[in-house]
Design a protein around this motif. Structure first.
Motif, PDB file in Angstrom:
ATOM      1  N   MET A 187       6.330 -14.076  -0.726  1.00 48.93           N
ATOM      2  CA  MET A 187       5.428 -13.242  -1.511  1.00 48.93           C
ATOM      3  C   MET A 187       4.846 -12.125  -0.650  1.00 48.93           C
ATOM      4  N   GLY A 188       4.484 -12.458   0.586  1.00 48.39           N
ATOM      5  CA  GLY A 188       3.988 -11.445   1.510  1.00 48.39           C
ATOM      6  C   GLY A 188       5.021 -10.362   1.766  1.00 48.39           C
ATOM      7  N   ALA A 189       6.283 -10.765   1.934  1.00 48.09           N
ATOM      8  CA  ALA A 189       7.360  -9.805   2.190  1.00 48.09           C
ATOM      9  C   ALA A 189       7.607  -8.900   0.987  1.00 48.09           C
ATOM     10  N   VAL A 190       7.625  -9.484  -0.210  1.00 47.78           N
ATOM     11  CA  VAL A 190       7.907  -8.715  -1.421  1.00 47.78           C
ATOM     12  C   VAL A 190       6.806  -7.683  -1.684  1.00 47.78           C
ATOM     13  N   ILE A 191       5.546  -8.094  -1.558  1.00 45.75           N
ATOM     14  CA  ILE A 191       4.433  -7.176  -1.812  1.00 45.75           C
ATOM     15  C   ILE A 191       4.469  -6.006  -0.843  1.00 45.75           C
ATOM     16  N   TRP A 192       4.710  -6.284   0.431  1.00 41.40           N
ATOM     17  CA  TRP A 192       4.776  -5.193   1.416  1.00 41.40           C
ATOM     18  C   TRP A 192       5.973  -4.290   1.140  1.00 41.40           C
ATOM     19  N   ASN A 193       7.090  -4.866   0.769  1.00 43.66           N
ATOM     20  CA  ASN A 193       8.290  -4.085   0.462  1.00 43.66           C
ATOM     21  C   ASN A 193       8.027  -3.108  -0.689  1.00 43.66           C
ATOM     22  N   LEU A 194       7.388  -3.590  -1.739  1.00 41.22           N
ATOM     23  CA  LEU A 194       7.117  -2.751  -2.899  1.00 41.22           C
ATOM     24  C   LEU A 194       6.070  -1.675  -2.575  1.00 41.22           C
ATOM     25  N   LEU A 195       5.085  -2.028  -1.761  1.00 40.80           N
ATOM     26  CA  LEU A 195       4.052  -1.059  -1.400  1.00 40.80           C
ATOM     27  C   LEU A 195       4.629   0.093  -0.593  1.00 40.80           C
TER      28      LEU A 195
ATOM     29  N   ALA B 260       1.388 -17.082  -7.294  1.00 40.91           N
ATOM     30  CA  ALA B 260       2.404 -16.524  -8.192  1.00 40.91           C
ATOM     31  C   ALA B 260       1.801 -15.485  -9.130  1.00 40.91           C
ATOM     32  N   VAL B 261       0.640 -15.790  -9.718  1.00 45.89           N
ATOM     33  CA  VAL B 261      -0.006 -14.867 -10.653  1.00 45.89           C
ATOM     34  C   VAL B 261      -0.491 -13.613  -9.925  1.00 45.89           C
ATOM     35  N   ALA B 262      -1.134 -13.809  -8.754  1.00 43.57           N
ATOM     36  CA  ALA B 262      -1.631 -12.660  -7.983  1.00 43.57           C
ATOM     37  C   ALA B 262      -0.483 -11.759  -7.546  1.00 43.57           C
ATOM     38  N   GLY B 263       0.623 -12.381  -7.136  1.00 44.39           N
ATOM     39  CA  GLY B 263       1.784 -11.598  -6.733  1.00 44.39           C
ATOM     40  C   GLY B 263       2.360 -10.811  -7.889  1.00 44.39           C
TER      41      GLY B 263
ATOM     42  N   ALA C   6       1.130  -3.769 -10.901  1.00 49.80           N
ATOM     43  CA  ALA C   6       0.247  -2.652 -10.560  1.00 49.80           C
ATOM     44  C   ALA C   6       0.999  -1.584  -9.781  1.00 49.80           C
ATOM     45  N   ILE C   7       1.835  -1.997  -8.826  1.00 53.13           N
ATOM     46  CA  ILE C   7       2.633  -1.050  -8.045  1.00 53.13           C
ATOM     47  C   ILE C   7       3.624  -0.320  -8.944  1.00 53.13           C
TER      48      ILE C   7
END
Length: 419
Positions: free
Chosen positions: A91-99, A344-347, A353-354
């Motif tokens: 989840m950390g990797a995916v969020i950073w990737n999208l950002l 899961a929900v926060a991700g 949002a992104i």
């Protein structure tokens, strides 16, 4: 939470990461040939998708590094962390990737993945859960050395290409062939990208299967894992990463066919070698190093160091930033099923949002091509005649400054003599 359900969640998120890796790294292979007009954007991403798919089936050495190297493994009990911790790291990797995709910053998808996993492992099982020797030798050192080697190689190859096709007796250099050569060289980069990056997701899924007891430690990657990851990265590649193509194709330097060919061959050589050795390399870093090196190798080309610095800053913060997000997610998952649901929900909310923010300024192949076509106006590339005129003007200005300085010193001496 039921073990089977969390394993399914991890596999689904891993494949989504693989998908984001595909559209995030499309630019590594295809930005320079698009910039030089060697191939159209739509054809470029279609070709890259096919070759990423093929490349994913060629090797599993990098997958072995991730599934049985970075996170310590016990032959009896399995890996030191469970599926829930791996889910948090992903989840950390995916969020950073999208950002970074939203910002148009070609950061490292690989380091986002490693950062997320390492952060989750440390929070979930302590510092002893990470094999720092493997992390240093197969991730961190290649991250420093590979872009430098690729950059130096691209610099020398560009110098050689321009030397071979140097103008003689007033005739124009024959460099048009490099534009067609770029189709081959960019295809080689796409193929090599599949051999390295798709395997990272294979390694994560295999790590999850071992951690959950569904696969024995040290056994080969299952074929269905290889196939699923290959198709996920190919689909992601086909969607195109137009924001990052804009930066890679015209943001670093105004790319010409000869230097584009040199950059791509240097990138492909570095990645294929690393895949063979099991190095989990950042293809983005290698590609960026090659583009900068080729820019320096071309006479009259001025690299946009501001853009290069912004990219380097993204590299620097990728691993620790993803580790923080992964560690935070791992801390939340300690609450059990409720924690996993919160992560899961926060991700999901963060991803949506992104995506909403990205729609406010959409980039498609049309806008990316326009930016690339107009990049020459923003890059100061002087002809031989202009360089001579500039050098003469600078010499005259320097002489005038020296004369003015001498006159001031002489005037001061006269004042001292009169006193």
């Amino acid at each position: 939470m039921d073990l089977t359900l969390i394993v399914v969640l991890v596999i689904a998120l891993a494949l989504f990461f693989d998908f984001t890796n595909g559209f995030h790294d499309t630019a590594n292979a295809m930005a320079t040939p698009i910039a030089t007009g060697a191939i159209s954007p739509k054809k470029a991403v279609a070709l890259a998708a096919i070759l990423n798919l093929v490349g994913a089936f060629l090797s599993t050495e990098v997958a072995k590094t991730i599934s049985g190297g970075i996170i310590n493994e016990d032959p009896t009990t399995g890996v030191a962390i469970g599926p829930a911790m791996i889910f948090a790291g992903l989840m950390g990797a995916v969020i950073w990737n999208l950002l970074t995709w939203l910002l148009g910053l070609p950061s490292s998808s690989s380091h986002a993945l490693f950062g997320g996993l390492v952060g989750a492992a440390i929070v979930g099982a302590g510092f002893g859960a990470v094999n720092y020797g493997v992390l240093l030798s197969k991730v961190l050192l290649p991250a420093i050395v590979a872009p430098l080697i690729a950059g130096i190689s691209a610099y020398l190859c560009t110098k050689l290409a321009y030397a071979i096709t140097k103008r003689q007796s007033g005739t124009s250099p024959k460099r048009g062939g490099f534009r067609y050569g770029q189709i081959f060289s960019s295809s080689l980069v796409a193929l090599s990208h599949g051999t390295n990056d798709a395997q990272k997701t294979m390694g994560v899924i295999t790590l999850t299967l071992v951690a959950s007891g569904l696969q024995d430690a040290g056994t080969p990657v299952h074929f269905w894992v290889v196939a699923a990851c290959a198709f996920a990265i190919a689909l992601g590649t086909y969607t195109g990463g137009w924001r990052i193509i804009q930066t890679m194709g015209s943001g670093l330097t105004d790319v010409k066919p000869a230097q584009g060919f040199a950059a791509e061959m240097s990138t492909a050589s570095a990645i294929l070698t690393s895949s063979h050795l099991g190095f989990a390399l950042s293809t983005t870093q290698v590609a960026s190093g090659s583009v900068i090196g080729s820019g320096l190798g071309r006479k009259g080309a001025e690299v946009r160091w501001g853009t290069a610095g912004r990219i380097a800053l993204g590299w620097l913060f990728t691993l620790p930033a993803a580790a923080i997000v992964g560690g935070l997610a791992a801390w939340i998952t300690h609450a059990g099923t409720v924690g996993v649901i919160i992560v899961a929900v926060a991700g999901l909310v963060s991803m949506l949002a992104i995506w909403v923010l990205s729609r406010k300024n959409p980039h498609t192949h049309e806008t990316a091509m326009s930016d690339i076509d107009n990049s020459g106006a923003a890059v100061n590339i002087l002809s031989k005649k202009e360089r001579r005129a500039k050098a003469k003007a600078e010499a005259k200005a320097k002489q005038a400054a020296l004369r003015a300085k001498a006159e001031r010193e002489e005037a001061e001496e006269e004042k001292v003599d009169k006193a």
